[in-house]
Design an enzyme around this catalytic site. Structure first.
Site, mmCIF file in Angstrom:
data_model
loop_
_atom_site.group_PDB
_atom_site.id
_atom_site.type_symbol
_atom_site.label_atom_id
_atom_site.label_comp_id
_atom_site.label_asym_id
_atom_site.label_seq_id
_atom_site.Cartn_x
_atom_site.Cartn_y
_atom_site.Cartn_z
ATOM 1 N N LYS A 60 0.333 -4.768 0.817
ATOM 2 C CA LYS A 60 1.779 -4.936 0.639
ATOM 3 C C LYS A 60 2.030 -6.382 0.254
ATOM 4 O O LYS A 60 1.478 -7.289 0.883
ATOM 5 C CB LYS A 60 2.488 -4.579 1.942
ATOM 6 C CG LYS A 60 3.894 -5.139 2.117
ATOM 7 C CD LYS A 60 4.590 -4.477 3.287
ATOM 8 C CE LYS A 60 5.409 -5.454 4.102
ATOM 9 N NZ LYS A 60 6.012 -4.809 5.294
ATOM 10 N N ASP B 4 7.590 -5.374 -0.651
ATOM 11 C CA ASP B 4 8.651 -5.468 0.358
ATOM 12 C C ASP B 4 9.595 -6.601 -0.017
ATOM 13 O O ASP B 4 9.182 -7.755 -0.123
ATOM 14 C CB ASP B 4 8.019 -5.736 1.740
ATOM 15 C CG ASP B 4 9.051 -5.713 2.870
ATOM 16 O OD1 ASP B 4 10.254 -5.495 2.593
ATOM 17 O OD2 ASP B 4 8.639 -5.914 4.033
ATOM 18 N N GLY C 199 5.064 -4.385 11.176
ATOM 19 C CA GLY C 199 4.668 -5.496 12.038
ATOM 20 C C GLY C 199 5.674 -6.622 11.953
ATOM 21 O O GLY C 199 6.466 -6.698 11.004
ATOM 22 N N LYS D 248 9.347 0.192 13.365
ATOM 23 C CA LYS D 248 8.980 -0.978 14.155
ATOM 24 C C LYS D 248 9.524 -0.781 15.561
ATOM 25 O O LYS D 248 10.720 -0.530 15.747
ATOM 26 C CB LYS D 248 9.563 -2.255 13.553
ATOM 27 C CG LYS D 248 8.898 -2.689 12.253
ATOM 28 C CD LYS D 248 9.499 -3.965 11.715
ATOM 29 C CE LYS D 248 8.797 -4.384 10.436
ATOM 30 N NZ LYS D 248 9.566 -5.421 9.692
#
Ligand code: OSB
Ligand code: MG
Length: 377
Positions: free
Chosen positions: A164, A191, A293, A265
């Site tokens: 990512k 992202d 995360g 999350k």
């Protein structure tokens, strides 16, 4: 069985990151983490608050978390006879937002309850669909494309299953094109951490050419509706992160076709109870999820590993080895990955690792023990 927390110790830890981490909202070089230890009958359960150092990812930040836990969250839970850890989240539901602060204590009580029962946390939350969780990495905005390519190469060599990369206006189409040229076959995603608006639709449509697995939270942190408008015009699935703060938000986003994938999350939704509900909502709708995360230290990392054993966590998440973040982690052993880019779950009670008390003491900036339920509310 019942559970009654009789003491809570909150600690503010300061930990330098091995490498800076940059997103569209800023660069982090050092973490300020609030750790929550919930104690009952001499047994401790541990939680980690996943808020950042500044209110830029969402409204939460370390100093606010510190006050909220002492003034509103811990007093509501301490000394109460709870039927189970499921009772913790409803006790702090009167607090608007601040789910990461609330989730830190909630997760600690789940861990405590698992230890009382002598079972691993993954089992206690109803997980265990897999013995190894698939891992990806999140790579921040770099100072140069060459640096980014070098990082990707290293993570792939370490076995990570998907990459990512963070994007923002000025670090998007051209950079992804170069990454794709270099690595045409990898599982790749981007992202944006809310860096775009619908005015950028044409730019975001250009990303379809790169067959990304998904694009994460392109639009506003508190928006679902515009994401639905955008998704209708994109081939690439949208994955929602920031704007999904509850299972109900997940239901609404799915009903509106605002996303094809959800990042779960633990802290963002307030802990295990709501994370499990969100997981179930997505599973029922056929929407795959993965575990996000927040640059966690070991306690938060271990909780994420447990969460990612629920059945619908079918995509590689952002949970990776401790050494990518820390010279020394607060748990023993540190979280490690296999050559296949997975993390194997552990079978000891609770979150499965030992807390390194000496090291934690050495990096504690402030510590507070709360023993009574005097609340401001
Ligand atoms: O949006 O997923 C995010 C880190 C901090 C804040 C937000 C995000 C992230 C990450 C890093 O992408 C995930 C990790 O490696 O812990
Ligand atoms: Mg994200």
């Amino acid at each position: 069985m019942g559970i009654k927390v009789d003491r809570v110790v909150v600690r503010h830890l300061r930990m330098p990151l091995v490498h800076f981490f940059e997103t569209s909202f800023g660069r982090t070089t050092e973490r300020d983490i609030v750790l929550v230890e919930a104690i009952a009958d001499g047994l401790s359960g541990w939680g980690e608050v996943t808020a950042g150092e500044n209110p830029f990812y969402n409204e939460e930040w370390t100093d606010a978390v510190w006050l909220l836990l002492q003034d509103y969250i811990v007093p509501r839970v301490i000394g109460r006879e709870l039927a189970s850890a499921e009772d913790v989240a409803p006790l702090t539901n009167h607090i608007r937002g601040h789910k990461m602060a609330r989730g830190g204590l909630e997760a600690a009580v789940w861990d405590l309850e698992a230890r009382q029962a002598g079972v691993p946390l993954w089992k206690h939350i109803g997980g265990g669909a897999r013995r190894e969780i698939p891992c990806g990495v999140s790579i921040g905005v770099q100072d140069s494309v060459a640096q980014l390519l070098k990082k990707i190469e290293k993570e792939l060599a370490d076995g990570y299953q998907r990459i990512k990369m963070k994007i923002k206006p000025g670090w998007d189409v051209d950079v992804i094109r170069q990454v794709r040229q270099e690595f045409p076959g990898i599982k790749l995603m981007a992202d944006a951490n809310s860096a775009y608006t619908l005015a950028d639709t044409d730019r975001l449509k250009q990303l379809d050419e790169f067959y990304l697995m998904m694009i994460e939270q392109p639009l506003a942190h508190d928006d679902i509706i515009d994401h639905a408008t955008l998704q209708a015009q994109l081939q690439t699935p949208i994955c929602l992160d920031e704007c999904i703060r509850s299972a109900h938000h997940g239901e609404q986003a799915i009903a509106m076709r605002a996303c094809g994938i959800i990042n779960i999350k633990l802290g963002r939704v307030g802990g295990f109870l709501e994370a499990k509900r969100l997981h179930d909502v997505a599973q029922k709708a056929g929407i795959p999820v993965w575990c996000g995360g927040m640059l966690e230290a070991g306690v938060g990392r271990a909780h994420n590993i447990a969460l990612a054993t629920l059945p619908n966590f079918v995509l590689p998440g952002d949970v990776s080895a401790s050494k990518r973040y820390w010279a020394r982690d607060i748990i023993v052993p540190a979280v490690e990955t296999t050559p296949q880019g997975t993390i194997a779950i552990r079978d000891s009670p609770g979150f499965g690792y030992d807390v390194d008390a000496d090291f934690i003491r050495s990096i504690t900036v402030r510590e507070q023990t709360i023993t009574s339920g005097e609340s401001r509310n």
